[in-house]
Design a protein around this motif. Structure first.
Motif, PDB file in Angstrom:
ATOM      1  N   TYR A 291       0.840  -1.272   0.008  1.00 19.78           N
ATOM      2  CA  TYR A 291      -0.097  -0.001   0.110  1.00 19.78           C
ATOM      3  C   TYR A 291       0.864   1.344  -0.128  1.00 19.78           C
ATOM      4  CZ  TYR A 291      -3.531   3.410   1.647  1.00 19.78           C
ATOM      5  OH  TYR A 291      -4.515   4.336   1.720  1.00 19.78           O
ATOM      6  N   ARG A 292       0.549   2.180  -1.006  1.00 21.57           N
ATOM      7  CA  ARG A 292       1.514   3.415  -0.911  1.00 21.57           C
ATOM      8  C   ARG A 292       0.834   4.530  -0.072  1.00 21.57           C
ATOM      9  NH1 ARG A 292       5.006   0.377  -2.613  1.00 21.57           N
ATOM     10  NH2 ARG A 292       5.787   0.335  -4.702  1.00 21.57           N
ATOM     11  N   ASP A 293      -0.203   4.761   0.258  1.00 21.47           N
ATOM     12  CA  ASP A 293      -0.541   5.647   1.103  1.00 21.47           C
ATOM     13  C   ASP A 293      -0.368   7.191   0.555  1.00 21.47           C
ATOM     14  OD1 ASP A 293      -1.895   6.839   3.415  1.00 21.47           O
ATOM     15  OD2 ASP A 293      -0.232   6.352   4.730  1.00 21.47           O
ATOM     16  N   LEU A 294      -0.646   7.449  -0.439  1.00 17.48           N
ATOM     17  CA  LEU A 294      -0.503   8.599  -1.196  1.00 17.48           C
ATOM     18  C   LEU A 294      -1.165   9.709  -0.498  1.00 17.48           C
ATOM     19  CD1 LEU A 294      -0.165   7.563  -4.653  1.00 17.48           C
ATOM     20  CD2 LEU A 294       1.467   7.582  -3.236  1.00 17.48           C
ATOM     21  N   TYR A 295      -1.046  11.101  -0.780  1.00 15.49           N
ATOM     22  CA  TYR A 295      -1.698  12.197  -0.466  1.00 15.49           C
ATOM     23  C   TYR A 295      -3.149  11.999  -0.710  1.00 15.49           C
ATOM     24  CZ  TYR A 295      -1.856  14.085  -5.076  1.00 15.49           C
ATOM     25  OH  TYR A 295      -2.101  14.344  -6.468  1.00 15.49           O
ATOM     26  N   CYS A 296      -3.480  11.195  -1.622  1.00 17.99           N
ATOM     27  CA  CYS A 296      -4.936  11.324  -2.207  1.00 17.99           C
ATOM     28  C   CYS A 296      -5.759  10.129  -1.778  1.00 17.99           C
ATOM     29  CB  CYS A 296      -5.044  11.328  -3.863  1.00 17.99           C
ATOM     30  SG  CYS A 296      -3.983  10.255  -4.604  1.00 17.99           S
ATOM     31  N   SER A 297      -4.726   9.147  -0.936  1.00 15.02           N
ATOM     32  CA  SER A 297      -5.427   7.753  -0.352  1.00 15.02           C
ATOM     33  C   SER A 297      -5.908   7.707   1.042  1.00 15.02           C
ATOM     34  CB  SER A 297      -4.401   6.880  -0.220  1.00 15.02           C
ATOM     35  OG  SER A 297      -3.591   6.749  -1.534  1.00 15.02           O
ATOM     36  N   PRO A 298      -7.025   7.151   1.217  1.00 12.95           N
ATOM     37  CA  PRO A 298      -7.803   6.477   0.229  1.00 12.95           C
ATOM     38  C   PRO A 298      -8.831   7.125  -0.418  1.00 12.95           C
ATOM     39  CG  PRO A 298      -8.593   6.182   2.274  1.00 12.95           C
ATOM     40  CD  PRO A 298      -7.649   6.999   2.495  1.00 12.95           C
ATOM     41  N   CYS A 299      -9.073   6.822  -1.669  1.00 12.48           N
ATOM     42  CA  CYS A 299     -10.263   7.602  -2.333  1.00 12.48           C
ATOM     43  C   CYS A 299     -11.494   6.931  -2.396  1.00 12.48           C
ATOM     44  CB  CYS A 299      -9.651   7.792  -3.742  1.00 12.48           C
ATOM     45  SG  CYS A 299      -9.432   6.751  -4.823  1.00 12.48           S
ATOM     46  N   LEU A 300     -11.490   5.586  -1.886  1.00 14.82           N
ATOM     47  CA  LEU A 300     -13.055   4.855  -2.041  1.00 14.82           C
ATOM     48  C   LEU A 300     -13.067   4.760  -0.293  1.00 14.82           C
ATOM     49  CD1 LEU A 300     -12.479   2.195  -4.942  1.00 14.82           C
ATOM     50  CD2 LEU A 300     -13.576   4.417  -4.968  1.00 14.82           C
ATOM     51  N   THR A 301     -14.046   5.311   0.010  1.00 14.13           N
ATOM     52  CA  THR A 301     -14.399   5.180   1.461  1.00 14.13           C
ATOM     53  C   THR A 301     -15.948   5.084   1.493  1.00 14.13           C
ATOM     54  OG1 THR A 301     -14.903   7.636   1.782  1.00 14.13           O
ATOM     55  CG2 THR A 301     -12.555   6.624   2.054  1.00 14.13           C
ATOM     56  N   ASN A 302     -16.598   4.813   2.760  1.00 15.79           N
ATOM     57  CA  ASN A 302     -17.889   4.768   2.963  1.00 15.79           C
ATOM     58  C   ASN A 302     -18.590   6.347   3.110  1.00 15.79           C
ATOM     59  OD1 ASN A 302     -18.328   1.949   2.675  1.00 15.79           O
ATOM     60  ND2 ASN A 302     -17.532   1.883   4.812  1.00 15.79           N
TER      61      ASN A 302
END
Length: 352
Positions: A291-302
């Protein structure tokens, strides 16, 4: 992720009748868990079957006259409506921000994205006086469940003692919004599988279900230089669990197969990108998570209904086959790893 929560519920109320409502394909899994009294199912194979099974389910739920309904869904509202139409006096569910679904519950539990989903699910048990760590759970499989994968491997000439046997799952299952962002490149899966076969003599079994995953399996096989076994659409969910139990480890995206492997004690090599391992990662000490954990991560959430407008999933593309293969060799196949596993098995046999 829910089975440990059901185990905690069963421990607290050993005499209770616990029914579970789920999709038809999941019925066998819950029946084999030994934790539920009945399994109600809804079919999504066609619009007609969905509406018919939905109507039947409403009648069944009302007839059972439940004392409590626990709704583990986080944003899809159909389960909330079913809970309300059941006529159950106590309805416990998540009051997820922005979802406007909490008014149909009698007890609203705050949803939070700050923990693993098993622990988040367990928050629904707090109004029933259940707190603390979740019990460790394993799926109990029968000889009948194991028969089909054993026959499949035997027909392919795979000896029971063969090492390593690796299951590769390149799909991500049915997705509500049909977004393939969580899917690692099939060519990357092929490269890892080829490396394992070439360097370690691994037998590779590719799994999947349905036309989309059948095409993915074909893509992986076409990209491989070495042969691989095609197990797509061969097994029921319990039989797939038996195949995963037989495997030495599983390489998969963030999907149900990853969690199913954990239920039978098989290590997982999990590829994460738009979703966070914090919430959906495999449980256990022997897993590998990328997992990279980028500044935009995570982009799929509840919180965003798992909708993303991302067109460049660099979080997945940046994970390269070479680093995955190297980590697998170090964790599961090197001399040190094999010696560690031998000591673990010897210790377990001595304790038994």
């Amino acid at each position: 992720m829910l089975i440990p929560v059901l185990a905690a519920l069963r421990e607290r109320f050993p005499q209770a009748e616990i029914d579970f409502l789920t999709l038809a394909g999941n019925a066998g899994l819950f029946e084999r868990s030994g934790l539920v009294s009945r399994v109600h199912t809804v079919s999504t194979s066609s619009a007609r079957r969905f509406l018919g099974s939905l109507w039947r389910t409403v009648q069944e739920l009302r007839a059972r006259r439940y004392d409590v309904v626990l709704d583990f869904e986080q944003f899809v509202k159909i389960s909330t409506i079913l809970a309300w139409t059941s006529g159950t006096p106590e309805r416990i569910g998540f009051n997820t921000d922005g979802q406007r679904r909490g008014f149909l519950y009698t007890t609203r539990v705050v949803y939070t994205d700050s923990d693993h989903m098993s622990a988040i699910y367990a928050r629904l048990l707090r109004p029933l006086g259940i707190n603390g760590p979740l019990p460790s759970t394993m799926l109990t499989l029968s000889a009948r469940d194991r028969a089909a994968p054993e026959a499949f491997l035997r027909e392919a000439g795979v000896a029971p003692s063969h090492f390593p046997l690796v299951v590769v799952h390149a799909g991500i299952g049915d997705n509500f919004y049909r977004v393939p962002l969580k899917r690692w490149d099939p060519a990357h899966f092929a490269a890892v599988a080829d490396g394992l076969a070439a360097r370690w003599g691994a037998t590779i079994v590719l799994t999947g279900r349905g036309p989309e995953e059948r095409a993915l399996v074909a893509s992986v096989r076409a990209a491989m230089q070495r042969p691989a076994l095609d197990a797509c659409d061969r097994f029921t969910v319990p039989e797939l669990a038996a195949l995963l139990e037989r495997a030495d480890f599983v390489v998969a995206n963030d999907t149900s197969v990853m969690h199913l492997a954990g239920l039978v004690g098989t290590p997982v090599v999990a590829i994460f990108g738009p979703t966070a391992p914090l919430h959906y990662g495999p449980r256990g000490e022997r897993n590998l998570v990328f997992y990279r954990d980028l500044y935009c991560s995570p982009c799929l959430t509840n919180y965003n209904l798992k909708v993303s407008r991302c067109l460049e999933p660099v979080c997945m593309r940046d994970i390269q086959p070479a680093e995955v293969l190297e980590a697998i060799e170090r964790q599961y196949l090197g001399e040190e790893a094999q010696h560690r596993d031998w000591l673990r098995m010897r210790s377990a046999a001595t304790a038994a």
